[in-house]
Design an enzyme around this catalytic site. Structure first.
Site, PDB file in Angstrom:
ATOM      1  N   GLU A  86       0.874  -0.985  -0.326  1.00 45.27           N
ATOM      2  CA  GLU A  86      -0.152   0.345   0.384  1.00 45.27           C
ATOM      3  C   GLU A  86       0.925   1.361   0.131  1.00 45.27           C
ATOM      4  O   GLU A  86       0.150   1.612  -0.797  1.00 45.27           O
ATOM      5  CB  GLU A  86      -0.874   0.182   1.003  1.00 45.27           C
ATOM      6  CG  GLU A  86      -1.807  -0.749   1.362  1.00 45.27           C
ATOM      7  CD  GLU A  86      -2.149  -2.240   1.559  1.00 45.27           C
ATOM      8  OE1 GLU A  86      -0.339  -2.598   1.598  1.00 45.27           O
ATOM      9  OE2 GLU A  86      -2.723  -3.177   1.658  1.00 45.27           O
ATOM     10  N   PHE A 135     -10.897  -7.952  13.690  1.00 43.86           N
ATOM     11  CA  PHE A 135     -10.163  -7.625  13.363  1.00 43.86           C
ATOM     12  C   PHE A 135     -10.010  -6.628  12.053  1.00 43.86           C
ATOM     13  O   PHE A 135     -10.705  -5.986  11.532  1.00 43.86           O
ATOM     14  CB  PHE A 135     -10.369  -8.676  12.394  1.00 43.86           C
ATOM     15  CG  PHE A 135      -9.698  -9.980  11.589  1.00 43.86           C
ATOM     16  CD1 PHE A 135      -8.803  -9.556  12.321  1.00 43.86           C
ATOM     17  CD2 PHE A 135     -10.011 -10.008  10.398  1.00 43.86           C
ATOM     18  CE1 PHE A 135      -6.888 -10.367  10.962  1.00 43.86           C
ATOM     19  CE2 PHE A 135      -8.701  -9.730   9.361  1.00 43.86           C
ATOM     20  CZ  PHE A 135      -7.508 -10.284   9.966  1.00 43.86           C
ATOM     21  N   GLN A 136      -8.836  -6.499  12.084  1.00 37.77           N
ATOM     22  CA  GLN A 136      -8.255  -5.118  11.455  1.00 37.77           C
ATOM     23  C   GLN A 136      -9.154  -3.808  11.319  1.00 37.77           C
ATOM     24  O   GLN A 136      -8.717  -3.595  10.773  1.00 37.77           O
ATOM     25  CB  GLN A 136      -8.486  -5.962   9.598  1.00 37.77           C
ATOM     26  CG  GLN A 136      -7.134  -6.871   9.510  1.00 37.77           C
ATOM     27  CD  GLN A 136      -7.396  -7.413   7.756  1.00 37.77           C
ATOM     28  OE1 GLN A 136      -8.144  -7.174   6.798  1.00 37.77           O
ATOM     29  NE2 GLN A 136      -6.091  -7.958   7.240  1.00 37.77           N
ATOM     30  N   LYS A 189     -17.217  -1.337   6.002  1.00 36.16           N
ATOM     31  CA  LYS A 189     -17.999  -2.488   4.598  1.00 36.16           C
ATOM     32  C   LYS A 189     -19.804  -2.464   5.175  1.00 36.16           C
ATOM     33  O   LYS A 189     -20.212  -2.506   3.997  1.00 36.16           O
ATOM     34  CB  LYS A 189     -17.735  -3.976   5.539  1.00 36.16           C
ATOM     35  CG  LYS A 189     -17.506  -4.637   3.826  1.00 36.16           C
ATOM     36  CD  LYS A 189     -16.966  -5.931   4.998  1.00 36.16           C
ATOM     37  CE  LYS A 189     -16.655  -6.422   3.713  1.00 36.16           C
ATOM     38  NZ  LYS A 189     -16.444  -8.638   3.888  1.00 36.16           N
ATOM     39  N   MET A 236      23.477   9.192   2.520  1.00 30.58           N
ATOM     40  CA  MET A 236      23.546  10.570   3.087  1.00 30.58           C
ATOM     41  C   MET A 236      23.883  10.714   4.625  1.00 30.58           C
ATOM     42  O   MET A 236      24.623  11.671   4.480  1.00 30.58           O
ATOM     43  CB  MET A 236      21.822  10.795   2.669  1.00 30.58           C
ATOM     44  CG  MET A 236      21.749  12.842   2.933  1.00 30.58           C
ATOM     45  SD  MET A 236      22.638  13.674   2.403  1.00 30.58           S
ATOM     46  CE  MET A 236      22.024  14.185   0.765  1.00 30.58           C
TER      47      MET A 236
HETATM   48  C1  LIG Z   1      12.566   6.271   5.337  1.00 29.05           C
HETATM   49  C2  LIG Z   1      13.415   6.791   5.503  1.00 29.05           C
HETATM   50  N1  LIG Z   1      14.171   5.917   6.753  1.00 29.05           N
HETATM   51  C3  LIG Z   1      15.623   6.581   6.932  1.00 29.05           C
HETATM   52  C4  LIG Z   1      15.577   7.978   6.371  1.00 29.05           C
HETATM   53  C5  LIG Z   1      17.160   8.533   6.768  1.00 29.05           C
HETATM   54  N2  LIG Z   1      17.998   8.775   5.622  1.00 29.05           N
HETATM   55  C6  LIG Z   1      18.487   9.609   4.605  1.00 29.05           C
HETATM   56  S1  LIG Z   1      19.643   9.452   3.796  1.00 29.05           S
HETATM   57  C7  LIG Z   1      19.741   8.041   4.022  1.00 29.05           C
HETATM   58  C8  LIG Z   1      20.042   7.708   3.055  1.00 29.05           C
HETATM   59  C9  LIG Z   1      19.480   7.006   1.937  1.00 29.05           C
HETATM   60  O1  LIG Z   1      20.407   5.257   0.993  1.00 29.05           O
HETATM   61  P1  LIG Z   1      20.540   5.540  -0.641  1.00 29.05           P
HETATM   62  O2  LIG Z   1      19.120   4.864  -0.725  1.00 29.05           O
HETATM   63  O3  LIG Z   1      21.096   4.176  -0.830  1.00 29.05           O
HETATM   64  O4  LIG Z   1      21.149   7.034  -0.779  1.00 29.05           O
HETATM   65  P2  LIG Z   1      22.819   7.432  -1.230  1.00 29.05           P
HETATM   66  O5  LIG Z   1      22.659   8.475   0.005  1.00 29.05           O
HETATM   67  O6  LIG Z   1      23.405   6.379  -0.605  1.00 29.05           O
HETATM   68  O7  LIG Z   1      22.455   7.986  -2.232  1.00 29.05           O
HETATM   69  C10 LIG Z   1      18.648   7.572   5.392  1.00 29.05           C
HETATM   70  C11 LIG Z   1      18.593   6.923   5.755  1.00 29.05           C
HETATM   71  C12 LIG Z   1      15.057   8.627   5.741  1.00 29.05           C
HETATM   72  N3  LIG Z   1      15.103   9.288   4.568  1.00 29.05           N
HETATM   73  N4  LIG Z   1      14.029   7.697   5.495  1.00 29.05           N
END
Ligand SMILES: Cc1ncc(C[n+]2csc(CCOP(=O)(O)OP(=O)(O)O)c2C)c(N)n1
Ligand SMILES: [Mg+2]
Lengths: 587, 200
Positions: free
Chosen positions: A72, A134-135, A184, A494
């Site tokens: 979803e 449920f749900q 529902k 990042m």
């Molecule tokens: C759902 C979610 N969880 C955690 C984060 C924190 N976060 C921001 S950037 C990042 C790294 C992303 O890794 P990747 O997709 O490999 O991108 P890169 O920075 O390596 O290009 C994280 C964990 C986020 N933005 N979104």
């Protein structure tokens, strides 16, 4: 690379044509679907389940085409991206309980970016509500803070009206997500009530024209400015004001910067364009915004990723704020001239009130100097390692001019924002405000279905891809011609960059000891997979992926040490952006 | 040729405060928190109270009290919300409140507006006459008396009720319950459906 002939793809010929859709209403569900058809909805993204089954049953007779997603969250992101590229609310559907909670991230994402989205969730029958059936989850309670408005349908006669109103609210005024929770018994219940056409309630604020005297005062400030600057935000996309903004800027020769959601509202090829401002914005945009004396902000909420610390944001500037939502005026940055209205109309009003252009030759020259002094650059070695910026630039060169770019969240998203040249609105499809990793794969699906004639490319991260890659199965089944480029640094880059910059290089939980071979994974899904390592193969690989008729995934193994610059540290001073690690230590 | 490093770049002279307002070096505007009474006419439908209270908590508006009750028109209800915020916070709270779909109108009441709260104070029953005398000093009355306890009712401004409670401390106070404020503008000014139509 093996090609599996046996992967069943959806054949459009086999889908029964139901041109007319619902013609007569006998149940609440039919009224729901009639309301959607009446509102012009053509596509739905969702996942089936117990409490929503009556609604899906009515969908059987509908002209709306439904795309079954793997999760979803994917449905919500696909619908969100559909909303961005079409300007009309995307439709996401889910069952009660876990179906509804899985939508939550995507709804919150739409709320942060003011994307038009309508979510329909199943709910247990009203007799069971409150009994921990449920749900059962309190879906309206959970989504209250992340929707413009939500509805708990309480009668079969009015459930269609609820859906119509929710659709209208998602689309009109400041766009955003709405939700209708559908018990529902209400959807199964009998009714012959044809739903009202979509109409917003009277209490909804939809300002169009700004106050004339405020416009006059703003125009006076602008024409007397020595260092005028336009900041174009996501609201310019939403109000279709991009053309007006272009002619306004050109007529009065005012330099333009954009926010991240505003990418594409002003062509980055134009001499007046200084690019994107903010945390990873260009040097020129950040110098200009810091030193301007009149700032015309259009359709922006002055988010902290744009402003950095507010103390040093455009500190000498009179701020003219064109904004449809009064609650954004002076929320983060005080507006000296609040112009509340629809950006397209207010820009016309401002144009009428401008008797001359500001005298800003010197300022424009200064901006030009900054553009020359602070180009977006990266070091390009002779051979390996592959630089992510080069991959983005090369793809941009090869892609159609009006190609749509979608992204995950992280460094790769910033490189996609920086090194692709945006020229048209609705070509940047990203999770700007919420920063949701996993937005990439499903957003490409929604974007392609919303804009089937446009080229769609997704820049994803290895981490982000792993969060929603199951949606690749949908892209394969629907035979969508999209290209995914994973800028694979085997890290959640990042976070690693921040650890190196601000946590003394203590790389806690940011490097993957092992990531899958994404090209093979793609093949297992029935997509086309490519592995890209050498700079000299970039062009050929991109072209092969583009030419493949169906979803293709390029696993681009990039330099894991590469970082995103320029950078303004969180809460920092935009004018002190760092161009490299050494600068970070100075500021 | 790369441009100047961070510390060598052109710098503006101005600053903004933390609320994003440009600081005027001549007259620095300070925004001390103040009490504001907001009166909101809302649609009388399920969920409105939780929408409003959720808004105030998630946007960190400092809420002093919130009361809700029916109006002369059964389709609407009136909420009286007392908040303590610096000026920009008061303005922001009004705008956010106005944005909620079930909210018809929002108004900040003048400080002269009539504000009434109610308190029920239960004290030990050993000095009923003394208790009644103090209650009457504050225009209140005993509403229940038994062998062990007397309960009095006081209505009035917040200050008056604070003072009454202090006065009752000479007795053995068993329990106190207070409402929030209900407030209306003085004179003939109203906030009814007529103003709602002219707004749209
Ligand atoms: C759902 C979610 N969880 C955690 C984060 C924190 N976060 C921001 S950037 C990042 C790294 C992303 O890794 P990747 O997709 O490999 O991108 P890169 O920075 O390596 O290009 C994280 C964990 C986020 N933005 N979104
Ligand atoms: Mg990564």
């Amino acid at each position: 690379m093996s090609e599996r002939a046996s992967i069943p793809k959806r054949d459009p010929e086999e889908v029964p044509e139901r041109e007319n859709g619902i013609e007569e209403v006998t149940t609440g569900s039919q009224s729901v679907i009639a309301a959607l058809e009446q509102a012009g909805v053509e596509h739905a993204f969702g996942v089936q389940g117990g409490a929503i089954m009556p609604v899906y049953d009515a969908l059987y007779d509908s002209s709306i085409s439904h795309i079954t997603m793997a999760h979803e969250q994917g449905a919500a992101h696909a619908a969100d991206a559909y909303g961005i590229v079409t300007g009309e609310p995307g439709l996401a559907m889910a069952t009660s309980g876990p179906g509804a909670t899985n939508l939550v991230t995507g709804i919150a994402d739409a709320a942060m970016d003011s994307d038009p989205l309508i979510a329909l969730t199943g709910q247990v029958a009203t007799d069971f509500v409150g009994n921990d059936a449920f749900q059962e989850t309190d879906t309206t309670g959970i989504t209250m803070p992340i929707t413009k408005q939500n509805y708990f349908a309480d009668h079969s006669d009015t459930v269609g009206d609820d859906v119509s109103e929710a659709f209208a609210l998602a689309e009109k005024g400041r766009q955003g997500p709405t939700l209708v929770d559908l018990p529902k018994d209400i959807t199964k219940g009998e009714t012959d009530q044809w739903p009202n056409p979509p109409k917003t309630p009277e209490t909804h604020d939809e300002p169009v024209e700004a106050d004339e005297s405020a416009v006059e005062a703003a125009a006076t400030a602008l024409k007397e400015a020595d260092r005028p600057l336009i900041l174009s935000g996501g609201g310019v996309v939403k109000s279709e004001a991009s053309d007006d903004l272009r002619s306004f800027a050109r007529e009065y020769e005012i330099p333009v910067i954009t926010t991240m959601p505003g990418l594409g509202t002003f062509p980055e090829t134009d001499d007046l364009s200084l690019g994107m401002a903010g945390m990873h914005g260009t040097g020129a945009a950040n110098m200009a915004v810091t030193n301007c004396d009149v700032l015309l902000g259009v359709g922006t909420r002055f988010d902290d990723r744009l402003t950095g610390g507010v103390e040093s944001f455009a500190p000498d500037a009179d701020v003219i704020h064109v904004e449809i939502d009064p609650a954004e005026i002076s929320k983060n940055i005080e507006a000296d001239h609040p112009l509340i209205g629809d950006a397209e109309r207010v820009l016309e009003q401002l144009d009428d009130a401008m008797t001359r252009a500001p005298e800003a030759d010197e300022w424009r020259e200064q901006c030009q100097t900054w553009t020359e002094e602070y180009p977006l650059t990266y070091e390009m070695p002779e051979d390996e390692p592959l630089k992510p910026q080069y991959v983005v630039e090369k793809f941009d060169e090869l892609a159609d001019d009006d190609a749509i770019v979608t992204t995950g969240v992280g460094q790769h998203q910033m490189w996609a924002a920086q090194f692709w040249t945006y020229e048209y609105p609705r070509t940047w499809v990203s999770s700007n405000g919420l920063g949701t990793m996993g937005y990439g794969v499903p957003s490409a699906i929604g974007a392609k279905i919303g804009a089937p004639d446009k080229e769609v490319v997704t820049f994803d991260g290895d981490g982000s891809f792993l969060m929603t890659m199951q949606e690749l199965s949908v892209a394969v089944r629907e035979n969508l011609d999209v290209t995914y480029v994973i800028l694979n640094n085997e890290a959640i880059g990042m976070v690693r960059q921040w650890q190196d910059g601000f946590y003394e290089g203590r790389r806690m939980a940011s490097e993957y000891p092992w990531v899958p071979e994404f090209d093979k994974l793609a093949e297992a899904f029935g997509a086309r997979g490519f592995r890209l390592e050498e700079p000299e193969d970039v062009e050929e690989t991109i072209q092969a992926a583009r030419e493949y008729d169906g979803p293709a995934v390029i696993d681009a193994i990039i330099d894991p040490a590469e970082n995103v610059f320029p950078m303004v540290p969180s809460g920092g001073d935009n004018g002190l952006f760092a161009l490299n690690e050494q600068h970070l230590e100075m500021i | 040729m790369p441009g100047p490093a961070p510390d060598e770049r052109m710098r503006p002279i101005g600053r903004r405060n933390t609320q994003g307002i440009r600081i005027d070096p001549e007259a620095e505007a300070t925004h001390e928190p103040r009490m504001a009474v907001l009166s909101a006419l809302v649609k009388h439908e399920p969920g409105v109270l939780s929408e409003v209270s959720s808004l105030f908590s998630r946007r960190q508006f400092n809420i002093e009290s919130l009361t809700v009750g029916p109006t002369a028109d059964e389709t609407t209800a009136r909420m009286t919300i007392v908040i303590e915020e610096p000026e920009p916070g008061v303005q922001q709270a009004k705008k956010q409140l106005r944005k909620l779909i079930p909210v018809i109108e929002v108004e900040e009441l003048e400080s002269a507006a009539m504000r009434r709260e109610l308190a029920l104070i239960k004290v030990a029953g050993d000095k009923p006459d003394d208790v009644q005398a103090v209650a009457q000093m504050y225009g209140g009355d005993a509403v229940d008396a038994s062998k062990d306890a007397v309960t009095v009712e006081i209505t009035g401004s917040k200050q008056k009720i604070d003072a009454a409670i202090e006065a009752f401390e000479q007795f053995d106070v068993l329990e106190i319950v207070r409402t929030g404020a209900a407030a209306l503008e003085r004179g003939s000014k109203t906030m009814d459906s007529a103003t709602m139509e002219s707004d749209n």
